[in-house]
Enzyme design. Structure first.
Site, PDB file in Angstrom:
ATOM      1  N   LEU A 243       0.849  -1.192   0.000  1.00 41.71           N
ATOM      2  CA  LEU A 243       0.000   0.000   0.000  1.00 41.71           C
ATOM      3  C   LEU A 243       0.881   1.237   0.000  1.00 41.71           C
ATOM      4  O   LEU A 243       1.604   1.501   0.959  1.00 41.71           O
ATOM      5  CB  LEU A 243      -0.915   0.000   1.221  1.00 41.71           C
ATOM      6  CG  LEU A 243      -1.710  -1.295   1.470  1.00 41.71           C
ATOM      7  CD1 LEU A 243      -2.485  -1.186   2.779  1.00 41.71           C
ATOM      8  CD2 LEU A 243      -2.651  -1.572   0.311  1.00 41.71           C
ATOM      9  N   ASP A 244       0.800   2.020  -1.053  1.00 41.44           N
ATOM     10  CA  ASP A 244       1.670   3.185  -1.214  1.00 41.44           C
ATOM     11  C   ASP A 244       1.291   4.293  -0.230  1.00 41.44           C
ATOM     12  O   ASP A 244       0.111   4.655  -0.103  1.00 41.44           O
ATOM     13  CB  ASP A 244       1.559   3.703  -2.657  1.00 41.44           C
ATOM     14  CG  ASP A 244       2.465   4.880  -2.924  1.00 41.44           C
ATOM     15  OD1 ASP A 244       3.694   4.699  -2.887  1.00 41.44           O
ATOM     16  OD2 ASP A 244       1.931   5.985  -3.161  1.00 41.44           O
ATOM     17  N   GLU A 281       3.539   1.188   3.074  1.00 39.42           N
ATOM     18  CA  GLU A 281       4.604   2.187   3.084  1.00 39.42           C
ATOM     19  C   GLU A 281       4.125   3.323   3.979  1.00 39.42           C
ATOM     20  O   GLU A 281       3.061   3.896   3.734  1.00 39.42           O
ATOM     21  CB  GLU A 281       4.896   2.730   1.692  1.00 39.42           C
ATOM     22  CG  GLU A 281       5.997   3.786   1.705  1.00 39.42           C
ATOM     23  CD  GLU A 281       6.043   4.662   0.459  1.00 39.42           C
ATOM     24  OE1 GLU A 281       7.095   5.279   0.213  1.00 39.42           O
ATOM     25  OE2 GLU A 281       5.021   4.755  -0.249  1.00 39.42           O
ATOM     26  N   ASP A 306      12.033   2.479   6.456  1.00 37.72           N
ATOM     27  CA  ASP A 306      13.027   3.390   5.891  1.00 37.72           C
ATOM     28  C   ASP A 306      14.151   3.700   6.873  1.00 37.72           C
ATOM     29  O   ASP A 306      15.264   4.028   6.460  1.00 37.72           O
ATOM     30  CB  ASP A 306      12.365   4.689   5.434  1.00 37.72           C
ATOM     31  CG  ASP A 306      11.801   4.587   4.019  1.00 37.72           C
ATOM     32  OD1 ASP A 306      12.040   3.566   3.351  1.00 37.72           O
ATOM     33  OD2 ASP A 306      11.113   5.536   3.597  1.00 37.72           O
ATOM     34  N   HIS A 310      18.005   4.203   5.907  1.00 33.27           N
ATOM     35  CA  HIS A 310      18.732   5.463   6.099  1.00 33.27           C
ATOM     36  C   HIS A 310      19.993   5.252   6.933  1.00 33.27           C
ATOM     37  O   HIS A 310      21.056   5.828   6.632  1.00 33.27           O
ATOM     38  CB  HIS A 310      17.833   6.499   6.770  1.00 33.27           C
ATOM     39  CG  HIS A 310      16.623   6.867   5.962  1.00 33.27           C
ATOM     40  ND1 HIS A 310      16.475   6.540   4.639  1.00 33.27           N
ATOM     41  CD2 HIS A 310      15.474   7.538   6.319  1.00 33.27           C
ATOM     42  CE1 HIS A 310      15.310   6.995   4.203  1.00 33.27           C
ATOM     43  NE2 HIS A 310      14.696   7.605   5.197  1.00 33.27           N
TER      44      HIS A 310
END
Length: 581
Positions: A243-244, A281, A306, A310
């Site tokens: 799912l964006d 996401e 993320d 990172h």
């Protein structure tokens, strides 16, 4: 055949089917819906006109043979004879592979991609994650400006090609995950506002008015999105959805859309007997997203992480711009925190946001497989000015270290297509907008965005230039050459180890122990009897691993197990996986 459409504000709705126009009637049982009968079969073209306006595609169109602006076509899903007797493949223990159909091969079709699935079987991944497939203007694009959320982009091959792809993947033992975009639709070819309040000015997103999840009329909009999601899982036998940008789904209702979606997907899984899952996401770092509904969470099954990317990226590259700044202060400490706690920002101050961000994840309750870990994604590569991969600036040894950290981490690993052989091709931002004004706006916007970061205009690829897409296609001759072949062999070895060693799929974050030396640039961690060590520095490192006997399971460079002194002597820009007795 029965045709129906939701158009709650219309005074008159007509159906054009196979060139014949007829009026639809209001559905007395369903307010706002119109319906009628017409002769039709698979492939029949049709569309709807609201209040004598132009004929537009069906909002629930299953096929757009002539693109987003053309008429819809009837799809009879019962015509396809599935070959694979597929029982499904769950997310725990998975290794995902993100794939863009339009650049995975030069042909850029689902059938051509299916012909290359054998490579993924040999690699050892378990699921292919396809980037969005909904129709968008032109032939080539990333897919995040799609419309017709039930249809498949025709240049990729349309609905039948997707079924052939999924069938072939399942025959080979691969699950298929599809990236879907619910937070916005493309600006071109989006006719939903003609039919009803699919969008609302109650909330605004980076793309304009928000999708209507909580304003008047939102019941039907939510049903539209839910039914679309279930259709991919049911009609195409997809195994999971990514799912964006769910943080852009503005929703104030007591029963959040994401919770409703997860409940519906779990119900379909029970009905079909196949494991189905949702991967979000999200940049919120909110554990409630992946907390089970019975524990008052939203019940999604996993999310991209993320923070791990990172921390790893800053440790590998030294970059410190933008959202990398907080991680770059001490990237080894950031890596250690994400490996043991999931999130780096867990209520801590974020200089990029100028506020505290995130919430602590209770690693005693949430299994680590609910977080996806990766060193590269389409976003993290393609949103760089020149779409340069890690391979463009890092040595093979450092790429091997990135792979080791990703594929032996407690998270569900995900690879971005081509990284497994250190692809030399970039993956750049490309579009094929047919509206010249929109094309120019995208071109100029891209240049302005990177000019603010010091890039010269001529150094930013033109998204509309066909050469930009062509440069982004994988070069399938590379895996046969060095250094690509060696990197590919390393990825295969690590994935095989992950499948073979139970400690490497243990989802218990609390059991992982990390040690590191920022100055010497090494990091090591323990997962059960497995020890993983990486040396990102150029000089050899002496890493204390203890005196328990150990054997090397995999090493980028030749290395001996620790001797009586308990020190592992690891060459520069190298890594090793060991098992201790």
């Amino acid at each position: 055949m029965q045709f129906e459409v939701w158009a709650p504000q219309a005074e008159r709705v007509t159906l054009q089917c196979d060139g014949v126009t007829s009026a639809l009637e209001r559905d007395a049982a369903r307010p706002g819906w119109w319906s009628g009968e017409a002769e039709a079969r698979d492939g029949t073209r049709y569309g709807f006109a609201v209040d004598d306006g132009p004929v537009r595609p069906d909002p629930r169109s299953r096929r757009q043979p002539d693109g987003p602006d053309g008429l819809s076509a009837v799809v009879d899903h019962g015509r396809y004879a599935w070959r694979a007797a597929w029982q499904g493949r769950p997310l725990p223990g998975a290794v995902l592979y993100e794939l863009h159909v339009g650049t995975y091969t030069a042909e850029g079709t689902l059938d051509a991609a299916a012909d290359r699935l054998g490579h993924l079987v040999e690699l050892g991944v378990t699921h292919v994650e396809l980037m969005p497939l909904c129709p968008f203007p032109g032939r080539h694009g990333w897919g995040y400006e799609g419309v017709s959320l039930w249809a498949v982009h025709e240049p990729y091959g349309g609905p039948e090609a997707l079924k052939r792809f999924v069938d072939r993947a399942h025959e080979l033992g691969l699950g298929v995950v599809l990236d879907v975009v619910h937070n916005h639709l493309g600006p071109s070819g989006n006719y939903l506002p003609v039919f009803g309040p699919y969008f609302t000015d109650t909330h605004h997103t980076p793309w304009g008015s928000a999708v209507n999840l909580d304003a008047p009329g939102s019941d039907e909009v939510r049903a539209f999105l839910l039914d679309s999601a279930l259709a991919w899982l049911r009609d195409y036998q997809i195994d999971g959805l990514r799912l964006d940008a769910v943080h852009a789904l503005a929703d104030t209702r007591a029963y959040p859309f994401l919770e409703e979606l997860s409940e519906s997907v779990d119900a379909l899984a029970a009905e079909t007997g196949r494991p189905l899952f949702l991967i979000a996401e999200s940049d919120l770092n909110d554990p409630r997203l992946i907390t089970p509904r019975r524990e008052h969470g939203l019940g999604l099954h996993a999310q991209w992480n993320d923070d791990f990317h990172h921390a790893l990226h800053t440790a590998l590259t030294g970059e410190s711009q933008g959202y990398y700044a907080d991680f770059a202060r001490d990237p080894f400490a950031a890596l250690a925190k994400t490996l043991t706690g999931g999130f780096f920002h867990d209520g801590t101050y974020s200089s990029f946001r100028d506020r505290s961000h995130g919430r602590r994840l209770d690693h005693t309750r949430l299994p680590a497989h609910r977080l996806l870990g990766y060193s590269q994604t389409h976003d993290q590569v393609g949103n760089r000015a020149q779409g340069d991969r890690l391979a463009a600036s890092l040595s093979p040894g450092l790429l091997a270290c990135a792979a080791a950290l990703t594929l032996t981490s407690p998270f569900t690993p995900m690879l971005f297509m081509g990284e497994e052989w250190a692809a030399g091709t970039p993956w750049q931002f490309f579009t094929d907008h047919t509206d010249p004004d929109l094309a120019e706006a995208v071109r100029n916007g891209r240049r302005r965005e990177f000019a603010a970061h010091g890039w010269a205009e001529e150094e930013v690829p033109d998204p509309q230039d066909p050469a930009t897409r062509d440069r982004s296609c994988l070069d399938w001759s590379e895996p046969e050459r060095e250094p690509h072949a060696r990197v590919l062999a390393w990825y295969r070895r690590l994935i095989a180890l992950r499948h073979a060693q139970a400690d490497l799929t243990d989802p218990d974050l609390a059991d992982l122990k990390v040690a590191y030396d920022t100055q010497a640039r090494w990091l090591a961690f323990r997962r059960g009897d497995i020890r993983v060590a990486v040396n990102l520095g150029e000089a050899p490192a002496a890493i204390p691993l203890g005196t328990r006997p150990a054997r090397v399971l995999a090493a980028w460079e030749p290395v001996d197990a620790p001797g009586p002194d308990g020190l592992l002597r690891l060459p520069g820009e190298s890594c090793v996986v060991l098992e201790q007795d």
